[in-house]
Design an enzyme around this catalytic site. Structure first.
Site, PDB file in Angstrom:
ATOM      1  N   ASP A 185      -4.252  -3.841  -6.647  1.00  0.00           N
ATOM      2  CA  ASP A 185      -5.633  -4.279  -6.534  1.00  0.00           C
ATOM      3  C   ASP A 185      -6.399  -3.833  -7.777  1.00  0.00           C
ATOM      4  O   ASP A 185      -5.832  -3.755  -8.864  1.00  0.00           O
ATOM      5  CB  ASP A 185      -6.247  -3.651  -5.271  1.00  0.00           C
ATOM      6  CG  ASP A 185      -7.311  -4.520  -4.630  1.00  0.00           C
ATOM      7  OD1 ASP A 185      -8.429  -4.566  -5.173  1.00  0.00           O
ATOM      8  OD2 ASP A 185      -7.026  -5.153  -3.603  1.00  0.00           O
TER       9      ASP A 185
ATOM     10  N   HIS B  84     -13.488  -3.382  -5.056  1.00  0.00           N
ATOM     11  CA  HIS B  84     -12.543  -4.080  -4.184  1.00  0.00           C
ATOM     12  C   HIS B  84     -11.428  -3.167  -3.688  1.00  0.00           C
ATOM     13  O   HIS B  84     -11.113  -3.134  -2.492  1.00  0.00           O
ATOM     14  CB  HIS B  84     -11.963  -5.298  -4.907  1.00  0.00           C
ATOM     15  CG  HIS B  84     -11.253  -6.249  -4.000  1.00  0.00           C
ATOM     16  ND1 HIS B  84      -9.902  -6.194  -3.774  1.00  0.00           N
ATOM     17  CD2 HIS B  84     -11.703  -7.287  -3.254  1.00  0.00           C
ATOM     18  CE1 HIS B  84      -9.542  -7.160  -2.941  1.00  0.00           C
ATOM     19  NE2 HIS B  84     -10.624  -7.835  -2.602  1.00  0.00           N
TER      20      HIS B  84
ATOM     21  N   ASN C  75     -13.348  13.147  10.657  1.00  0.00           N
ATOM     22  CA  ASN C  75     -13.800  14.074   9.611  1.00  0.00           C
ATOM     23  C   ASN C  75     -15.328  14.143   9.560  1.00  0.00           C
ATOM     24  O   ASN C  75     -15.894  14.608   8.577  1.00  0.00           O
ATOM     25  CB  ASN C  75     -13.230  13.663   8.243  1.00  0.00           C
ATOM     26  CG  ASN C  75     -13.696  12.283   7.797  1.00  0.00           C
ATOM     27  OD1 ASN C  75     -14.261  11.513   8.593  1.00  0.00           O
ATOM     28  ND2 ASN C  75     -13.460  11.953   6.544  1.00  0.00           N
TER      29      ASN C  75
ATOM     30  N   SER D 294      -9.334 -10.871   1.841  1.00  0.00           N
ATOM     31  CA  SER D 294      -8.857  -9.579   1.334  1.00  0.00           C
ATOM     32  C   SER D 294      -8.947  -8.511   2.408  1.00  0.00           C
ATOM     33  O   SER D 294      -8.048  -7.683   2.583  1.00  0.00           O
ATOM     34  CB  SER D 294      -9.697  -9.140   0.123  1.00  0.00           C
ATOM     35  OG  SER D 294      -9.350  -9.853  -1.030  1.00  0.00           O
TER      36      SER D 294
END
Length: 427
Positions: A187, A220, A234, A369
């Site tokens: 990517d 991205h 967390n 994506s």
């Protein structure tokens, strides 16, 4: 005689060191040159690059003294390339060895006044050439501008994660969290310091440039990484589909100053795929695409032959036939919001997906994506249950256990993991 042998060995050692210095310099040159390549002008060319194994006696070939693991440009490749460049008047932009294919690959600039297609036709007839093709452009499949933002976890934004909620990921994670599954994300770069990605990204590889700060600012790749494996419990942000998976990020795409989206090319993607071939990554996420490409197709075929699970995003126009969606065995993913899809294409949430952003932030984004990233995460959940699961079986499990959600059929993490666990438990 002993003194002469010592001198020869010393000379060869110095030459071998020079080779490595040159190889390192070439790698730096390649990285810096990627963004300046021109897909309208440049050619990708490969020549045979046989490297002899290290010799054990004095007076052997120069390459025989290369340390174990070295793979650069052999003498034959260098000579062949020099002859070709001189014969055709071509200028080398960058070069890189592809060990998996046994070739040395270069990007060449066609000289002014010459038509690239004519040069390619001549090169195709030249027996010295293993492969000659245009340098091609690729793009990531996500909106350039994020959409406006409107238990069992302590992560504050988990209920805003459409994809996480609609795929029943929380229920799936009671059975599997993708423990130890290695995912290669090809990517852009990603924000390594993001509080939800620290500890999730094991290693990074920059195939575009040597700008570490640009790597961390890339949107991205940060978004894709967050969907797949953002840390859980967390007290920060969101939860990834497979929060115990291990990510390797390969930057093959970059943001051009004049363009809102990220772009890649044949050369940078080939470098990334060749690097993945030498790893134990079980899943390869390709949230990008473009035209069919001979070099990339060869590398993708090797990954598939090795039993990797390759997950690709469906192009925005819904067509198949380009890279990487054209290869049999690739799991192609569309956004479930799309009305129609080709057969055997998997559907996953891809609209208004809340995920990680550079600088420690979070925002909504859309595109296939993100749909592909959801499926890569679910694939990690499944592989943690059944490590030997192959791509065909993976697709079957995903499709068979897809469910309607909001009037749309899409993958369901909980149903898929439960079905696989039941099958594993059966005698």
């Amino acid at each position: 005689m002993k003194q002469r042998a010592f001198v020869l060995a010393a000379v060869f050692a110095v030459w071998g060191a020079c080779l490595h210095v040159s190889a390192a310099a070439a790698a730096d040159h390649t990285a810096n040159a990627a963004a300046g390549m021109n897909s309208q002008r440049d050619i990708v060319l490969a020549v045979a690059n046989p490297i002899e194994p290290p010799a054990t006696h004095a007076g052997s070939s120069l390459l025989g003294y290369a340390p174990t693991g070295y793979y650069g440009a052999g003498q034959r490749a260098v000579s062949t390339l020099n002859e070709l460049k001189q014969s055709y008047g071509l200028h080398e932009v960058a070069g890189w060895p592809i060990k998996a294919l046994g070739v040395y690959c270069v990007v060449l600039e066609t000289p002014p006044g010459m038509v690239r297609d004519d040069v390619l036709k001549q090169l195709a007839k030249d027996r010295r050439v293993q492969l000659a093709q245009p340098l091609q452009d690729y793009a990531v499949y996500a909106d350039a501008t994020p959409a406006p933002s409107t238990q069992q976890y302590n992560d504050p934004y988990v209920n805003l994660q459409r994809g996480f909620v609609e795929t029943d990921a929380a229920m799936a994670q009671r059975m599997s969290q993708g423990q130890g599954v290695h995912i290669a994300v090809v990517d852009t770069g990603a924000d390594l310091t993001h509080p939800d990605l620290q500890g999730r990204i094991h290693d990074t590889h920059n195939m575009v440039d040597d700008d570490a700060s640009a790597f961390d600012r890339d949107h991205h790749g940060t978004e894709v990484a967050g969907v797949i494996a953002a840390d859980a419990d967390n007290h920060k942000g969101i939860v990834g589909i497979a929060p115990k998976a291990v990510l390797s990020v390969y930057k093959a795409c970059w943001y051009a100053p004049s363009s809102g989206g990220a772009h890649c090319n044949s050369f940078t993607l080939a470098k990334a795929l060749a690097a993945v071939i030498d790893t134990d990554a079980r899943i390869v996420n390709l949230s990008l695409g473009g035209p069919a490409d001979p070099l990339l197709d060869k590398l993708l075929a090797q990954l598939l032959e090795q039993g990797r699970i390759v997950v690709a995003a469906l192009p925005p126009d819904g067509s198949l036939g380009g890279f990487p969606d054209n290869a049999p065995g690739v799991i192609v993913v569309r956004t479930s919001e799309t009305s129609t899809a080709p057969p055997n294409v998997v559907s996953a949430p891809g609209k208004d997906i809340l995920t990680t952003q550079p600088g420690g932030g979070y925002d909504f984004t859309s595109g296939s994506s993100m749909a592909a990233a959801h499926v890569s995460g679910i694939a990690a959940l499944l592989l943690a249950v059944a490590p030997k699961l192959d791509a065909a079986s993976m697709r079957e499990v995903l499709l068979r256990n897809s469910k309607m959600s909001g009037g749309m059929l899409q993958v369901n993490a909980a149903a898929a993991v439960a079905a696989l666990r039941e099958k594993q438990a059966s005698p």
